[in-house]
Design a protein around this motif. Structure first.
Motif, PDB file in Angstrom:
ATOM      1  N   PHE A   1       2.988  14.171  -3.219  1.00 33.39           N
ATOM      2  CA  PHE A   1       2.928  13.634  -4.590  1.00 33.39           C
ATOM      3  C   PHE A   1       3.871  12.444  -4.618  1.00 33.39           C
TER       4      PHE A   1
ATOM      5  N   LYS B   1     -13.399   1.751  14.758  1.00 39.81           N
ATOM      6  CA  LYS B   1     -13.079   1.035  16.006  1.00 39.81           C
ATOM      7  C   LYS B   1     -14.061   1.472  17.096  1.00 39.81           C
TER       8      LYS B   1
ATOM      9  N   PHE C   1      -6.846  10.617   7.153  1.00 40.06           N
ATOM     10  CA  PHE C   1      -6.674   9.206   6.747  1.00 40.06           C
ATOM     11  C   PHE C   1      -6.820   8.298   7.971  1.00 40.06           C
TER      12      PHE C   1
ATOM     13  N   THR D   1      -3.220  -4.321  -3.825  1.00 43.83           N
ATOM     14  CA  THR D   1      -2.989  -2.967  -4.331  1.00 43.83           C
ATOM     15  C   THR D   1      -1.495  -2.706  -4.545  1.00 43.83           C
TER      16      THR D   1
ATOM     17  N   PHE E   1       5.906   9.534   8.274  1.00 43.07           N
ATOM     18  CA  PHE E   1       6.019  10.895   7.745  1.00 43.07           C
ATOM     19  C   PHE E   1       6.240  11.943   8.834  1.00 43.07           C
TER      20      PHE E   1
ATOM     21  N   GLY F   1       0.804   4.209  -4.459  1.00 43.45           N
ATOM     22  CA  GLY F   1       1.845   5.149  -4.045  1.00 43.45           C
ATOM     23  C   GLY F   1       3.218   4.550  -4.224  1.00 43.45           C
TER      24      GLY F   1
ATOM     25  N   LEU G   1      -2.990  12.680   0.323  1.00 44.84           N
ATOM     26  CA  LEU G   1      -2.284  12.849   1.599  1.00 44.84           C
ATOM     27  C   LEU G   1      -1.501  14.162   1.585  1.00 44.84           C
TER      28      LEU G   1
ATOM     29  N   ILE H   1       2.817   5.592   6.134  1.00 42.95           N
ATOM     30  CA  ILE H   1       2.393   6.992   6.359  1.00 42.95           C
ATOM     31  C   ILE H   1       2.765   7.443   7.780  1.00 42.95           C
TER      32      ILE H   1
ATOM     33  N   GLU I   1       5.415   2.756  -7.223  1.00 42.28           N
ATOM     34  CA  GLU I   1       6.762   3.213  -7.587  1.00 42.28           C
ATOM     35  C   GLU I   1       7.762   2.060  -7.478  1.00 42.28           C
TER      36      GLU I   1
ATOM     37  N   ALA J   1       0.836  -1.213   0.000  1.00 38.34           N
ATOM     38  CA  ALA J   1       0.000   0.000   0.000  1.00 38.34           C
ATOM     39  C   ALA J   1       0.866   1.258   0.000  1.00 38.34           C
TER      40      ALA J   1
HETATM   41  N1  3HC Z   1       0.981   3.323   5.887  1.00 41.50           N
HETATM   42  C1  3HC Z   1       0.701   2.999   7.158  1.00 41.50           C
HETATM   43  N2  3HC Z   1      -0.410   2.347   7.544  1.00 41.50           N
HETATM   44  C2  3HC Z   1      -1.269   2.013   6.569  1.00 41.50           C
HETATM   45  C3  3HC Z   1      -1.053   2.320   5.224  1.00 41.50           C
HETATM   46  C4  3HC Z   1       0.140   3.003   4.879  1.00 41.50           C
HETATM   47  N3  3HC Z   1       0.441   3.310   3.626  1.00 41.50           N
HETATM   48  N4  3HC Z   1      -2.097   1.877   4.513  1.00 41.50           N
HETATM   49  C5  3HC Z   1      -2.937   1.298   5.377  1.00 41.50           C
HETATM   50  N5  3HC Z   1      -2.432   1.390   6.614  1.00 41.50           N
HETATM   51  C6  3HC Z   1      -3.013   0.824   7.847  1.00 41.50           C
HETATM   52  C7  3HC Z   1      -4.327   1.471   8.211  1.00 41.50           C
HETATM   53  O1  3HC Z   1      -4.120   2.625   8.992  1.00 41.50           O
HETATM   54  C8  3HC Z   1      -4.989   0.360   8.978  1.00 41.50           C
HETATM   55  O2  3HC Z   1      -4.404   0.350  10.263  1.00 41.50           O
HETATM   56  P1  3HC Z   1      -5.288  -0.037  11.540  1.00 41.50           P
HETATM   57  O3  3HC Z   1      -5.758  -1.431  11.294  1.00 41.50           O
HETATM   58  O4  3HC Z   1      -4.343   0.120  12.659  1.00 41.50           O
HETATM   59  O5  3HC Z   1      -6.410   0.947  11.565  1.00 41.50           O
HETATM   60  C9  3HC Z   1      -4.526  -0.903   8.275  1.00 41.50           C
HETATM   61  O6  3HC Z   1      -3.344  -0.521   7.572  1.00 41.50           O
HETATM   62  C10 3HC Z   1      -5.519  -1.458   7.276  1.00 41.50           C
HETATM   63  O7  3HC Z   1      -5.901  -0.421   6.414  1.00 41.50           O
HETATM   64  P2  3HC Z   1      -7.416  -0.233   5.956  1.00 41.50           P
HETATM   65  O8  3HC Z   1      -8.318  -0.357   7.116  1.00 41.50           O
HETATM   66  O9  3HC Z   1      -7.477   1.013   5.158  1.00 41.50           O
HETATM   67  O10 3HC Z   1      -7.595  -1.525   5.030  1.00 41.50           O
HETATM   68  P3  3HC Z   1      -8.423  -1.688   3.704  1.00 41.50           P
HETATM   69  O11 3HC Z   1      -8.259  -3.078   3.299  1.00 41.50           O
HETATM   70  O12 3HC Z   1      -9.798  -1.115   3.879  1.00 41.50           O
HETATM   71  O13 3HC Z   1      -7.688  -0.741   2.614  1.00 41.50           O
HETATM   72  C11 3HC Z   1      -5.821   0.129   1.385  1.00 41.50           C
HETATM   73  C12 3HC Z   1      -6.417  -1.050   2.190  1.00 41.50           C
HETATM   74  C13 3HC Z   1      -6.642   0.332   0.087  1.00 41.50           C
HETATM   75  C14 3HC Z   1      -4.419  -0.199   1.039  1.00 41.50           C
HETATM   76  C15 3HC Z   1      -5.923   1.429   2.227  1.00 41.50           C
HETATM   77  O14 3HC Z   1      -5.390   1.162   3.509  1.00 41.50           O
HETATM   78  C16 3HC Z   1      -5.177   2.592   1.660  1.00 41.50           C
HETATM   79  O15 3HC Z   1      -5.696   3.284   0.790  1.00 41.50           O
HETATM   80  N6  3HC Z   1      -3.943   2.848   2.189  1.00 41.50           N
HETATM   81  C17 3HC Z   1      -3.197   4.018   1.849  1.00 41.50           C
HETATM   82  C18 3HC Z   1      -2.599   3.922   0.475  1.00 41.50           C
HETATM   83  C19 3HC Z   1      -1.778   5.152   0.193  1.00 41.50           C
HETATM   84  O16 3HC Z   1      -2.222   6.271   0.354  1.00 41.50           O
HETATM   85  N7  3HC Z   1      -0.531   4.943  -0.246  1.00 41.50           N
HETATM   86  C20 3HC Z   1       0.379   5.992  -0.509  1.00 41.50           C
HETATM   87  C21 3HC Z   1       1.219   6.217   0.706  1.00 41.50           C
HETATM   88  S1  3HC Z   1       2.259   7.622   0.524  1.00 41.50           S
HETATM   89  C22 3HC Z   1       3.539   7.067  -0.449  1.00 41.50           C
HETATM   90  O17 3HC Z   1       3.570   5.927  -0.835  1.00 41.50           O
HETATM   91  C23 3HC Z   1       4.608   8.075  -0.735  1.00 41.50           C
HETATM   92  C24 3HC Z   1       5.554   7.605  -1.772  1.00 41.50           C
HETATM   93  O18 3HC Z   1       5.283   8.250  -2.983  1.00 41.50           O
HETATM   94  C25 3HC Z   1       6.968   7.889  -1.392  1.00 41.50           C
END
Ligand code: 3HC
Ligand code: NAI
Length: 708
Positions: A141, A293, A285, A108, A78, A111, A138, A75, A115, A71
């Motif tokens: 970019f 919860k 987020f 998935t 950060f 992000g 978020l 995050i 990359e 995913a």
């Molecule tokens: N970092 C840290 N924690 C994350 C995470 C991430 N990228 N993505 C999900 N989590 C955590 C959630 O906070 C949640 O934690 P919790 O159980 O303690 O509440 C747990 O993982 C499960 O997440 P969801 O409840 O959202 O699970 P779903 O199955 O409903 O969704 C998902 C999964 C579609 C992957 C969704 O979690 C999501 O959209 N995640 C974020 C994806 C994202 O924005 N990625 C980009 C990150 S920034 C980046 O990559 C920068 C780069 O360019 C350098």
């Protein structure tokens, strides 16, 4: 940076290494979503290097264990200082690895996950996988060269679609865009291994996504596409900086060589990451996930299965709720008081679906499938077998109680009985049944098939299982669930009502509806509060004020002007005028000098002194009235967390996500400043502004609503 050679390999808890014939299978195992935290990055660099130095290895397959490939960046990191290895260094380093690296993707690749996949030389995926760069959501970019590599792999327009808008795409689309090389049917790892063997046999050259190193064109060549996405970003993410930063990064990379563009990104990225908008969006987020919860509803409490639904009342809300069931593929039985009402409601639903077909949102067949799931009747026995029934009849307590006692007598045991009431006391509704533990509120927002929020109301009787079922329904409907206690307006409407109230009073005091609405739109709200009132109909609150007149406290200020508009037949859009004028069937609010005249009359009658009102007073009165009420809601235990209120404002009322939410906004403003204003308005406007005890306590202890 130190790369590992031969035997000097650091073992990794989260990155696995297995030799299968001449292939190294490298696994990412960092539940729940294989986020690319420090340990994962360290492990990836050491294990891929190990494979690159191991003579037995000819190619490398990278795959995620558990529910997803990855995913993206973690995050949660950060808020901490950056620790090497940076994802970018890993990806750039893989460009130089001679052995082909194949990313095998399920779940998935989002992000940094996408990359990372772009840093591999080939990508295969199962059909259900999703791809995207949601970083703009978020406030950042793609910071690990995604803005440079994606245009090289998918072409500029597709890259801008993903990077600027942040919406994920399916594996099939990713295949069409050239991001995925092959869709795997059946087992992903087996498919990836066959793919790897094939490229070895055919001696297929590695595809390095940072190539060509020079830029891929002049911004002038693409000026129309660039402008299109600039406009889309401004419209779809109004007020938000990150889509524009993302666009600027892609545009820089058109002319600049890869290395130079990446260097520029490294300067731009921390500025975005440390911005207030990004902090608010990251807060949002996690707030969204926190909302699911619920104290007492642990993993041991499961939601009841919903294989068929029931809806009572096919008016505005009932129609939308029926569409939610049908869109989720769940058969739904609808009950109305007359055949005519049923026909009317179904006609509207059909028109709604037809509109979706006309806009290309769904196919003809999908529309037919949805309509086929809807059955109608005026006979209560038809909902006897429904697993969950949502009542959406007129807002009248006696009528609702009557319906619930009928439901109680016919509906099978174990079904959840829900009401969509906006304000009624659900404890009273539940108590007419022999199973109050199965009664909950499911408060949808209009239009119910569109708005993402679902407020799940817990009565004093509701069982944890019934609440879990309500929250489960939110997921099934692809909505965000949040729990509220019983209170007039629950959490969302109750905390918003003071904003409407102050907007009404401000017009009495001399502000124009257009001035008030502009202040709120400039703040980031999608519509002004008075334009929304006109859309919903001013008679809704008028009726409520009349029905609660006997409870009115004379020390509290009363909205005489709002009443006067209704008495004059100005009920909003539906009558062609309200706070604004609309003209025949019009939907665009046009400022109406008549309103000012009526406001002057009311002011004279009620002894209100009219004056020039500043934009900042309008903002403070509208926003802090809501904050003070939100604090009272928390104080009374009607909401579990301030962040739940914020989520309701975002998904229920379109509060700008990049401001975090109404309570987060108060924290950012500084609670002492908020309290000072609340006290000032209390002294001028009286009782309705009585400061919340919680707000006072937080200020006294130097704490905040959202920072723990
Ligand atoms: N970092 C840290 N924690 C994350 C995470 C991430 N990228 N993505 C999900 N989590 C955590 C959630 O906070 C949640 O934690 P919790 O159980 O303690 O509440 C747990 O993982 C499960 O997440 P969801 O409840 O959202 O699970 P779903 O199955 O409903 O969704 C998902 C999964 C579609 C992957 C969704 O979690 C999501 O959209 N995640 C974020 C994806 C994202 O924005 N990625 C980009 C990150 S920034 C980046 O990559 C920068 C780069 O360019 C350098
Ligand atoms: P509406 O007036 O559009 O529809 C109500 C429907 O209930 C009508 O079609 C009516 O024929 C039907 N009905 C009345 N008595 C009935 C009976 N005995 N059996 C079966 N059907 C009966 O009302 P709307 O706006 O859809 O509101 C419904 C409920 O949803 C109310 O409780 C309201 O407070 C709540 N709500 C409304 C929102 C809105 O913005 N309209 C938002 C969220 C909740």
């Amino acid at each position: 940076m130190l790369f590992f050679r031969g035997e000097n390999i650091a073992m990794s808890e989260v990155i696995g290494f297995e030799l299968r014939g001449r292939l190294a299978i490298i696994t990412i195992d960092n539940p729940p979503v294989n986020a690319l935290g420090l340990e994962v990055r360290q492990g990836l660099i050491s294990q891929v290097d190990r494979a690159s130095w191991d003579e037995k290895v000819a190619a490398i397959v990278l795959i995620g264990l558990g529910r997803t490939f990855t995913a993206g960046a973690d995050i949660r990191e950060f808020d901490k200082p950056v620790q090497e290895p940076h994802l970018l260094s890993i990806i750039d380093h893989w460009d130089t690895i001679e052995k082909p690296i194949i990313a095998a993707i399920h779940g998935t690749a989002l992000g940094g996950g996408l990359e990372l996949a772009l840093g591999c030389h080939f990508r295969v995926a199962v059909q259900a996988a999703m791809f995207g760069t949601p970083e703009v959501k978020l406030g950042i970019f793609p910071g690990a060269a995604g803005t440079q590599r994606l245009p090289r792999v998918a072409g500029l327009e597709h890259a801008l679609e993903l990077i600027v808008l942040g919406e994920p795409i399916s594996a099939m689309k990713a295949f069409q865009y050239g991001i995925v090389d092959q869709i795997i049917e059946g087992d992903l790892l087996d498919g990836a291994i066959s793919f790897a063997e094939k490229i070895l046999e055919e001696k297929m050259p590695r595809r390095v996504s940072s190539q060509p190193k020079q830029g891929i064109g002049s911004p002038d060549d693409f000026k129309d596409i660039i402008q299109k996405y600039r406009d889309l970003a401004s419209r779809k993410m109004r007020g938000q900086d990150s889509p524009h930063q993302a666009l600027a990064s892609v545009v820089d990379g058109l002319e600049m060589p890869y290395e130079q563009a990446v260097l520029k990104d490294r300067e731009r990225f921390p500025i975005c990451k440390d911005s207030d908008q990004s902090k608010a969006l990251r807060y949002a987020f996690f707030a969204e996930r926190e909302a699911s919860k619920i104290p007492g509803v642990g993993k041991n409490i499961s939601a009841r299965a919903i294989t068929n639904g029931g809806v009572i009342g096919l008016g505005t809300m009932g129609q939308g709720i029926v569409m939610c069931f049908a869109n989720a593929g769940i058969p739904v039985q609808v009950l109305e008081s007359s055949q005519e009402a049923l026909e009317n409601g179904i006609k509207n639903i059909q028109q709604n679906y037809q509109g979706m077909v006309d806009r290309g949102r769904i196919s003809d067949q999908e529309m037919v499938n949805c309509l086929d799931l809807i059955s109608t009747s005026t006979d209560y026995s038809t909902v006897a077998d429904s697993d969950l029934i949502i009542e959406a009849v007129f807002e009248n307590l006696e009528l609702k109680k009557d319906i619930f006692s009928k439901l109680d007598s016919v509906v099978k045991k174990g079904a959840v009985l829900a009401t969509n009431t906006s304000y009624m006391d659900i404890n009273q509704i539940a108590s007419v049944t022999s199973r109050p533990e199965d009664v909950i509120g499911l408060h949808f927002f209009v239009p119910a098939q569109v708005m993402k929020m679902l407020e799940v109301v817990r009565t004093k009787y509701s069982s944890n299982e019934a609440i879990a079922t309500g929250m489960g329904l939110a997921k099934i409907f692809k909505k965000v669930g949040g729990v509220a206690g019983v209170s007039h307006g629950f959490v969302a409407n109750r905390s918003r009502a003071p904003m409407v109230r102050e907007a009404n009073f401000l017009v009495e005091e001399g502000a124009s509806p257009a001035q008030i609405d502009k202040v709120l739109r400039d703040f980031g709200m999608p519509m002004g509060v008075l334009a929304v009132s006109d859309m919903s109909g001013l008679d809704v609150s008028w009726r409520m004020r009349k029905s609660l007149a006997h409870l009115h406290d004379d020390e509290e200020r009363y909205p005489y002007l709002a009443d006067r508009l209704c008495e004059m037949g100005r009920l909003g859009r539906k009558t062609g005028s309200g706070w604004y004028t609309y003209g025949e069937g019009g939907t665009v609010p046009i400022p109406d000098p008549q309103v000012d005249i009526i406001a002057q009359e009311v002011a004279i009658e009620t002894g209100i002194e009219r004056r020039q009102i500043s934009d900042s007073e309008i903002a403070d009165r509208c926003l802090f009235a809501a904050v003070n009420e939100g604090a009272k809601i928390l104080e009374e235990g009607i909401a579990y967390r301030a962040s739940d209120i914020d989520i309701m404002w975002q998904y229920g009322f379109g509060f700008p996500r990049w401001r975090g939410g109404i309570m987060y906004h108060a924290d950012k403003t500084g609670l002492p400043n908020v309290l000072q204003k609340v006290e000032e308005f209390y002294s001028v406007h009286g009782k309705l502004w009585k400061p919340s005890e919680l707000l006072k306590n937080l200020v006294a202890s130097g704490s905040s609503f959202t920072q723990g």
